[in-house]
Motif scaffolding. Structure first.
Motif, PDB file in Angstrom:
ATOM      1  N   MET A   1       0.845  -1.185   0.000  1.00 26.91           N
ATOM      2  CA  MET A   1       0.000   0.000   0.000  1.00 26.91           C
ATOM      3  C   MET A   1       0.883   1.238   0.000  1.00 26.91           C
ATOM      4  N   THR A   2       0.477   2.261  -0.735  1.00 26.79           N
ATOM      5  CA  THR A   2       1.179   3.540  -0.651  1.00 26.79           C
ATOM      6  C   THR A   2       0.149   4.631  -0.450  1.00 26.79           C
ATOM      7  N   GLU A   3       0.529   5.646   0.290  1.00 24.23           N
ATOM      8  CA  GLU A   3      -0.347   6.800   0.505  1.00 24.23           C
ATOM      9  C   GLU A   3       0.509   8.036   0.281  1.00 24.23           C
ATOM     10  N   THR A   4       0.137   8.849  -0.700  1.00 25.58           N
ATOM     11  CA  THR A   4       0.983   9.961  -1.127  1.00 25.58           C
ATOM     12  C   THR A   4       0.430  11.282  -0.608  1.00 25.58           C
ATOM     13  N   LEU A   5       1.280  12.056   0.053  1.00 22.50           N
ATOM     14  CA  LEU A   5       0.912  13.350   0.622  1.00 22.50           C
ATOM     15  C   LEU A   5       1.672  14.441  -0.113  1.00 22.50           C
ATOM     16  N   ILE A   6       0.959  15.278  -0.856  1.00 23.56           N
ATOM     17  CA  ILE A   6       1.587  16.353  -1.617  1.00 23.56           C
ATOM     18  C   ILE A   6       1.801  17.554  -0.694  1.00 23.56           C
ATOM     19  N   ALA A   7       3.019  18.119  -0.697  1.00 23.56           N
ATOM     20  CA  ALA A   7       3.349  19.237   0.195  1.00 23.56           C
ATOM     21  C   ALA A   7       3.074  20.572  -0.474  1.00 23.56           C
ATOM     22  N   SER A   8       2.551  21.534   0.297  1.00 24.61           N
ATOM     23  CA  SER A   8       2.367  22.881  -0.258  1.00 24.61           C
ATOM     24  C   SER A   8       3.390  23.878   0.289  1.00 24.61           C
ATOM     25  N   SER A   9       3.953  23.603   1.454  1.00 22.25           N
ATOM     26  CA  SER A   9       4.962  24.498   2.014  1.00 22.25           C
ATOM     27  C   SER A   9       6.024  23.667   2.703  1.00 22.25           C
ATOM     28  N   TYR A  10       7.193  24.276   2.863  1.00 19.76           N
ATOM     29  CA  TYR A  10       8.311  23.562   3.458  1.00 19.76           C
ATOM     30  C   TYR A  10       9.216  24.538   4.196  1.00 19.76           C
ATOM     31  N   ARG A  11       9.706  24.145   5.374  1.00 21.09           N
ATOM     32  CA  ARG A  11      10.799  24.867   6.026  1.00 21.09           C
ATOM     33  C   ARG A  11      11.745  23.850   6.658  1.00 21.09           C
TER      34      ARG A  11
ATOM     35  N   VAL B   1      -6.686  10.170  -7.976  1.00 23.48           N
ATOM     36  CA  VAL B   1      -6.372  11.105  -6.898  1.00 23.48           C
ATOM     37  C   VAL B   1      -5.184  10.635  -6.064  1.00 23.48           C
ATOM     38  N   TYR B   2      -4.627  11.584  -5.259  1.00 26.71           N
ATOM     39  CA  TYR B   2      -3.525  11.281  -4.348  1.00 26.71           C
ATOM     40  C   TYR B   2      -3.994  11.374  -2.911  1.00 26.71           C
ATOM     41  N   GLY B   3      -3.621  10.371  -2.104  1.00 28.31           N
ATOM     42  CA  GLY B   3      -3.997  10.338  -0.705  1.00 28.31           C
ATOM     43  C   GLY B   3      -4.303   8.915  -0.273  1.00 28.31           C
ATOM     44  N   GLU B   4      -5.239   8.766   0.654  1.00 26.01           N
ATOM     45  CA  GLU B   4      -5.561   7.443   1.200  1.00 26.01           C
ATOM     46  C   GLU B   4      -6.214   6.540   0.148  1.00 26.01           C
ATOM     47  N   TYR B   5      -6.826   7.152  -0.870  1.00 26.44           N
ATOM     48  CA  TYR B   5      -7.458   6.390  -1.949  1.00 26.44           C
ATOM     49  C   TYR B   5      -6.777   6.760  -3.267  1.00 26.44           C
ATOM     50  N   ASP B   6      -6.968   5.926  -4.302  1.00 25.90           N
ATOM     51  CA  ASP B   6      -6.270   6.148  -5.568  1.00 25.90           C
ATOM     52  C   ASP B   6      -7.196   6.621  -6.675  1.00 25.90           C
ATOM     53  N   VAL B   7      -8.437   6.187  -6.631  1.00 19.74           N
ATOM     54  CA  VAL B   7      -9.404   6.549  -7.659  1.00 19.74           C
ATOM     55  C   VAL B   7     -10.732   6.836  -6.964  1.00 19.74           C
ATOM     56  N   ILE B   8     -11.447   7.878  -7.424  1.00 21.29           N
ATOM     57  CA  ILE B   8     -12.800   8.152  -6.934  1.00 21.29           C
ATOM     58  C   ILE B   8     -13.746   8.055  -8.126  1.00 21.29           C
ATOM     59  N   ILE B   9     -14.817   7.268  -7.994  1.00 21.49           N
ATOM     60  CA  ILE B   9     -15.805   7.225  -9.067  1.00 21.49           C
ATOM     61  C   ILE B   9     -17.176   7.618  -8.522  1.00 21.49           C
TER      62      ILE B   9
ATOM     63  N   MET C   1     -13.029  16.877  10.893  1.00 20.95           N
ATOM     64  CA  MET C   1     -11.854  16.354  10.189  1.00 20.95           C
ATOM     65  C   MET C   1     -12.067  16.550   8.697  1.00 20.95           C
ATOM     66  N   THR C   2     -10.992  16.897   7.976  1.00 24.57           N
ATOM     67  CA  THR C   2     -11.065  16.921   6.519  1.00 24.57           C
ATOM     68  C   THR C   2      -9.878  16.169   5.971  1.00 24.57           C
ATOM     69  N   GLU C   3     -10.105  15.514   4.859  1.00 25.76           N
ATOM     70  CA  GLU C   3      -9.024  14.796   4.177  1.00 25.76           C
ATOM     71  C   GLU C   3      -9.116  15.167   2.708  1.00 25.76           C
ATOM     72  N   THR C   4      -8.067  15.800   2.193  1.00 20.34           N
ATOM     73  CA  THR C   4      -8.105  16.368   0.844  1.00 20.34           C
ATOM     74  C   THR C   4      -7.336  15.493  -0.133  1.00 20.34           C
ATOM     75  N   LEU C   5      -7.992  15.135  -1.234  1.00 24.21           N
ATOM     76  CA  LEU C   5      -7.405  14.287  -2.266  1.00 24.21           C
ATOM     77  C   LEU C   5      -7.259  15.112  -3.534  1.00 24.21           C
TER      78      LEU C   5
END
Lengths: 79, 79, 79, 79, 79, 79, 79, 79
Positions: free
Chosen positions: E68-78, F34-42, H68-72
């Protein structure tokens, strides 16, 4: 020394088999078959984090039907 | 006597098959096909916790396509 | 007798406080502060499931800053 | 008619209180206090999905100490 | 440029193997073997979201034992 | 008519393949990678809950590499 | 020395505030605002596990609006 | 342009209230009240990831009862 709990999820129907296989391992100090989100809880004692790596790479690898493990490293203990 | 719910996740596309296979088992008092995080909910009645172990090790083990089960033991009931 | 593990999540920053408060409770046989999805693991021994209810309704209720508990009832043990 | 299960997580220590408050509601056909990832399981019967909306917006809203609910709508049933 | 973290769960016992296989990939800027709900954390830098698609479809696809992979896209970094 | 979202997790590395296979199905009104806990939303539209059953038992069953689906039935919509 | 990642969930709408508050802490080597199941990822370096305890009990405790943290201790690193 | 889904969990009993409050926001292209692990699904369109940050920091912050919100973030779309 590091104490850690490993929460184990097994292939449905193999709970007893995995429990018995794990019970033979020396690094495992206690083992419980449980009901809920996890199926087996084990408590291990290892010298350091690299021995914890080896516990996963060598000991757990040999046991069939383990689907997921989640390892919680302990920082304090009272019993 | 112990009452327990088993929340079941199945291989996608096998929901009906698993539902029908489970529906034949005597220990299962009620069975629902559901939508959400789980696919099937079953309610079982067993004599004690060791019979609950056997229910998993023998009954659930025979059913193909079950990917995960999570068992919730009930302490009180009103219906 | 029933043995159970309670996996505990606390309000961030109160780990030590909750750990110390729980450590004073007699029904709790062992308590670990851990790192991962949960913050504290406790092992309890109770006479039956209704005493487990009371452990939650009375003992855990008094402790501030516990946000979530997940209780796993054990059916077998080897140590 | 729609049958649905509502898996309920409560504030730790309020399990008995919430269970008793829910047990008085007419739309709820069965209610169980359980151990595991959820604390209470309820089965409801409603006429249609908008009555299910009202069950959440009116009935569940009145009950204190409910922290999370997850509703599973059933498509088939055998008991 | 997009920075993203990929939280990786592997088949139990293959942590070291997957870690070593991932460490050879150029797009991966950092890689950690970790304990908890995930087994490996990787940080990647890609030009845009379509290169992130290709990273999954081509790079991760070649690596065995990733469950399983879960990808978190970053919007800011320090740092 | 029922509107539902299906959150899909696929075998790592098969995101594009599954996305393309799903995009050919008529019952599916919209599909997002999509990116995150799921890969595709339909998003699907079906006549009633039994057609939703058939969508899972027949349509989703044919698509390889889907590891998990979680279906959320909608009660209201504004767009 | 221990390297650890802390995956942080914040109260919705306070992402920027928490990110800025954490960015001032010296033990934190890197901090990312991210999208997905978690809102902020931080990487910390501490001398040993008791300093990691203090990081939670003292540093994180001061920061408002953190709802959940999950700490992953690293055993190996390549960058 | 970025398309994203936000999966929202609300305080139990406030589903309708939150749904109505969100429906007034211009950045939100579609909004569904749903049953399952999440309570509301919204689809947003923003110019870039920093506008997505502002959507969380400004728009979502004003809405009470969101727990809670989770954004994809979506990379491809077909409708």
């Amino acid at each position: 020394m590091i104490e850690a709990f490993v929460l184990v999820v097994v292939k449905p129907g193999t709970e007893e088999k995995v429990y018995n296989a794990l019970a033979k391992e020396e690094k495992i100090k206690e083992i419980y078959r449980v009901y809920g989100e996890y199926d087996v809880i084990i408590r291990v004692e290892v010298e350091n984090i690299h021995e914890l790596d080896r516990f996963h790479d060598e000991t757990l690898r040999k046991i069939s039907n383990i689907e997921m493990t989640e390892t919680l490293i302990a920082s304090s203990y009272r019993g």
